[in-house]
Design an enzyme around this catalytic site. Structure first.
Site, short mmCIF file in Angstrom:
data_model
loop_
_atom_site.label_atom_id
_atom_site.label_comp_id
_atom_site.label_asym_id
_atom_site.label_seq_id
_atom_site.Cartn_x
_atom_site.Cartn_y
_atom_site.Cartn_z
N GLU A 1 -11.82 -0.91 1.80
CA GLU A 1 -11.22 -1.35 0.39
C GLU A 1 -12.01 -2.53 0.01
O GLU A 1 -11.42 -3.41 -0.59
CB GLU A 1 -9.91 -1.32 0.92
CG GLU A 1 -8.95 -0.15 1.30
CD GLU A 1 -7.63 -0.60 1.66
OE1 GLU A 1 -7.14 -1.53 1.26
OE2 GLU A 1 -6.61 0.43 1.81
N GLU B 1 -6.72 7.19 5.29
CA GLU B 1 -5.46 6.47 5.72
C GLU B 1 -4.45 7.03 5.14
O GLU B 1 -4.40 6.97 4.00
CB GLU B 1 -5.71 4.82 5.73
CG GLU B 1 -6.55 4.34 6.89
CD GLU B 1 -6.54 2.64 6.72
OE1 GLU B 1 -5.40 2.16 5.99
OE2 GLU B 1 -7.45 2.13 6.98
#
Length: 522
Positions: free
Chosen positions: A138, A285
Site C-alpha cells: 500500500e 488481503e
C-alpha cells in the site's frame, strides 16, 4: 478354421471382460495428472502470515500446521529465510515481500535488486515454490513519498528474475489499498485517484507486459463500517439476499449480491478507463475481525466466521463477478494468526483464523467444498480453558459447569483417569468440553464468561480421553464404512483401491481364461 473361430470368440470375450470392468473417469494416470494441473490453474484461497504474535511458534511448526490444515498458498510480509527453508519440498506456494523500508535501496540500484533476488529467490527456488514478489505494501497511500521508487524497484527485480530465467514462474507486483479507487459503487463509474494516475498507469502497463496481477487489499468490513445504513450487513457478509437487496449498477444493470464482487469489478472498470484490459485482480488481503472495541460492534466471531466461510465457498464456486463471470479472483485471507502485539484499536489484533498457539479462534463452516482448512472437515472440535486467566476465575467457571451446567465431571475426581495433572486449568478444560459436547456444540456453549475457547486439537493426554474425543471414537465405524470422500487425497486413495480391485479381477480372468485358450489351440 473352427479352432481359429473359437480363438476369435475367446479374445472377444476377454475384450468384453476388460471393457465391462473399466471405470469411468479412471482411464489412466495421465488423467489424474491433468486434473491436478487443472486444479493448479483454478482460483485458490491462501492466507497471510503476520508475525506480530507473542510466543510465535517455530517456522517448522507453522509449516506442519499449514500442511495439517491443507493450506496450499501463503503470503509473507518479508522473505524470512527460516520459513522459506521450512517450506522447502512441501508444495506450498508462497508470495514473498519487499518491505516498504527496502524500496529505496532496491529502487535505486540494479545491483541491490539482483542481490536481493539471488539471496531470497534463487537460493530457495524451486525446492521452495515461490510464485510471486509483492513489492512494498500500500505504498501509494501509506508512504506516498516512496511512490517514485515503486516502479523502478519492480522493474529491477523483474530484470533480475529474467537474468535467472525465473520471470515466467515468479510474478512481480505491488499491493494497493482499496482507497486508490474513487467512487467504487456503482463499479462502472469507478476510477483511480487522479493524483495517483501518473504512477499507477506505468505500473499497470508493466503488469500487462509481464502478465502479472493487480494486487488489491479489499475489505468489505471497512466499506460496511463507513457506510452503515447504506450497505446492508448481509451484502458485506456474502449472505443470500432477496432481489430487492441486490445492488444494481444503473449503467450496466449488473446485479451485485455481495460487496467484494463490486470492489473487484470497480478495479476492472478503473483499469479499463486507462485502457488496460488484460490484467487480472489478485486479492492479496481480505477478511473480517472477530473482536473489536465498543466502536466496532460488528467485529464478532459470528460475523468473521460467516464472512470467511462464505468467501471460501464463493471462490471455490468459480462464479467470478457480474462483470467477469468466467474469471474468479484468487484470494488471500487476512490472516492466519491473531497478531496480539498489534496496537489498538482492538480489531487490529483479531483478524486471525487461529490464535498463536494454533487453536481455532472460531470454527469455519467449509465442509464439502474441498480440502482447504481441515478444521471443519470432520467436525472434531473441543472446548478448553484459555490461557491467561487466574485460578479463581477458572474455578468459578468449573464449579458452574460441574454444578448447574450438569457436565459429567466424574473423570476429574481423585484417582480417575483425568484427575492429573491436578490443576484448575486441566480440570476446567475437561468440564468445559463435557458441557460443550453435551450441548451438541451449540453456539455459546463454549464461552463460560470468556474463559473458554474452541479448538480443533484433541486435548486428550495419556489415559485421559476428553468427551469430544470419545464422540469421535464412537463415530469411527460409521466413517470407515462411508463411501463419501470430501478431499482430493481421499479421492485418489479410493481411486487407487478401485484400480487395485480391477487388477485383481483381471488376474482372475486371465488365470481362468488362459487354460481355455491353450485348450482351443491344442
Amino acid at each position: 478354421m473352427a479352432n481359429f473361430n473359437n480363438l476369435i470368440l475367446l479374445f472377444s470375450i476377454l475384450s468384453f471382460s476388460f471393457l465391462s470392468i473399466s471405470i469411468p473417469g479412471e482411464s489412466s494416470h495421465f488423467q489424474i495428472k491433468l486434473e491436478n494441473e487443472e486444479q493448479e490453474r483454478g482460483p485458490f484461497i491462501g492466507v497471510n502470515i503476520g508475525t506480530d504474535v507473542e510466543n510465535m511458534a517455530s517456522t517448522s511448526d507453522i509449516v506442519s500446521f499449514l500442511k495439517l490444515q491443507k493450506i496450499t498458498h501463503v503470503r509473507i510480509y518479508d522473505a524470512n529465510p527460516d520459513i522459506l527453508k521450512s517450506l522447502s519440498g512441501t508444495k506450498i506456494r508462497v508470495i514473498i515481500s519487499v518491505p516498504n523500508n527496502q524500496l529505496l535501496a532496491i529502487g535505486s540500484s540494479n545491483t541491490t535488486a539482483a542481490s536481493w533476488i539471488q539471496r531470497n529467490v534463487v537460493a530457495y527456488y524451486p525446492q521452495t515454490l515461490i510464485t510471486g514478489i509483492s513489492v512494498g505494501d500500500e505504498v501509494l497511500t501509506t508512504v506516498p513519498s516512496s511512490a517514485p521508487l515503486l516502479l523502478p524497484a519492480m522493474e529491477s527485480l523483474y530484470n533480475a528474475l529474467v537474468s535467472s530465467n525465473l520471470h515466467q514462474q515468479i510474478k512481480v507486483s505491488t499491493p494497493h489499498a482499496a482507497s486508490v479507487i474513487l467512487d467504487p459503487f456503482p463499479p462502472s463509474q469507478a476510477f483511480f485517484n487522479q493524483t495517483l494516475v501518473s504512477v499507477l498507469l506505468p505500473i499497470l502497463q508493466f503488469l500487462s507486459k509481464t502478465e502479472s496481477p493487480l494486487m488489491m487489499n479489499l475489505y468489505p468490513y471497512y466499506v460496511f463500517m463507513q457506510n452503515k445504513g447504506v450497505v446492508p450487513l448481509d451484502n458485506a457478509l456474502f449472505r443470500p439476499v432477496t432481489p430487492s437487496k441486490e445492488m444494481v449498477d444503473p449503467n450496466t444493470l449488473l446485479h451485485y449480491t455481495n460487496v467484494l464482487d463490486a470492489m473487484i469489478d470497480s478495479a476492472y472498470f478503473s483499469m479499463k478507463n486507462l485502457n488496460v484490459t488484460d490484467v487480472v485482480v489478485l486479492v492479496t488481503e481480505t477478511g473480517w475481525p472477530s473482536k473489536g472495541d465498543s466502536k466496532e460492534p460488528y467485529a464478532t466471531k459470528d460475523n468473521a466466521d460467516t464472512y470467511n466461510s462464505n468467501l471460501i465457498k464463493h471462490v471455490f464456486d468459480h462464479s467470478g463477478t457480474p462483470l467477469n463471470p468466467e474469471t474468479t479472483s484468487s484470494v488471500f485471507i487476512y490472516e492466519l494468526f491473531n497478531e496480539d502485539l498489534r496496537s489498538p484499536p482492538v480489531s487490529e489484533a483479531n483478524w486471525g483464523l487461529f490464535y498463536g498457539n494454533m487453536s481455532a479462534v472460531y470454527l469455519l463452516h467449509v465442509s464439502g467444498i474441498g480440502t482447504f482448512l481441515a478444521n471443519d472437515t470432520t467436525n472434531q472440535t473441543y472446548c478448553i480453558a484459555m490461557d491467561g486467566f487466574d485460578s479463581k476465575t477458572l474455578q468459578a467457571a468449573l464449579d458452574w459447569a460441574c454444578g448447574p451446567g450438569r457436565a459429567n465431571c466424574s473423570e476429574i475426581q481423585p484417582g480417575e483417569s483425568c484427575y492429573k495433572p491436578n490443576n484448575v486449568k486441566n480440570h476446567a478444560s475437561y468440564a468445559f468440553d463435557s458441557y460443550y459436547q453435551k450441548e451438541g456444540k451449540a453456539p455459546g456453549s463454549c464461552d463460560f464468561k470468556g474463559v473458554a475457547m474452541i479448538t480443533t486439537t484433541d486435548p486428550s493426554h495419556g489415559s485421559c480421553e476428553f468427551p469430544g474425543s470419545k464422540n469421535v471414537s464412537n463415530k469411527t465405524k460409521e466413517v470407515v464404512n462411508s463411501t463419501h470422500t470430501s478431499s482430493a487425497g481421499e479421492k485418489l486413495r479410493f481411486r487407487s483401491i478401485k484400480i487395485n480391485t480391477v487388477n485383481n479381477i483381471l488376474r482372475i480372468l486371465l488365470t481362468t481364461c488362459i487354460p481355455a485358450l491353450l485348450l482351443v489351440l491344442s
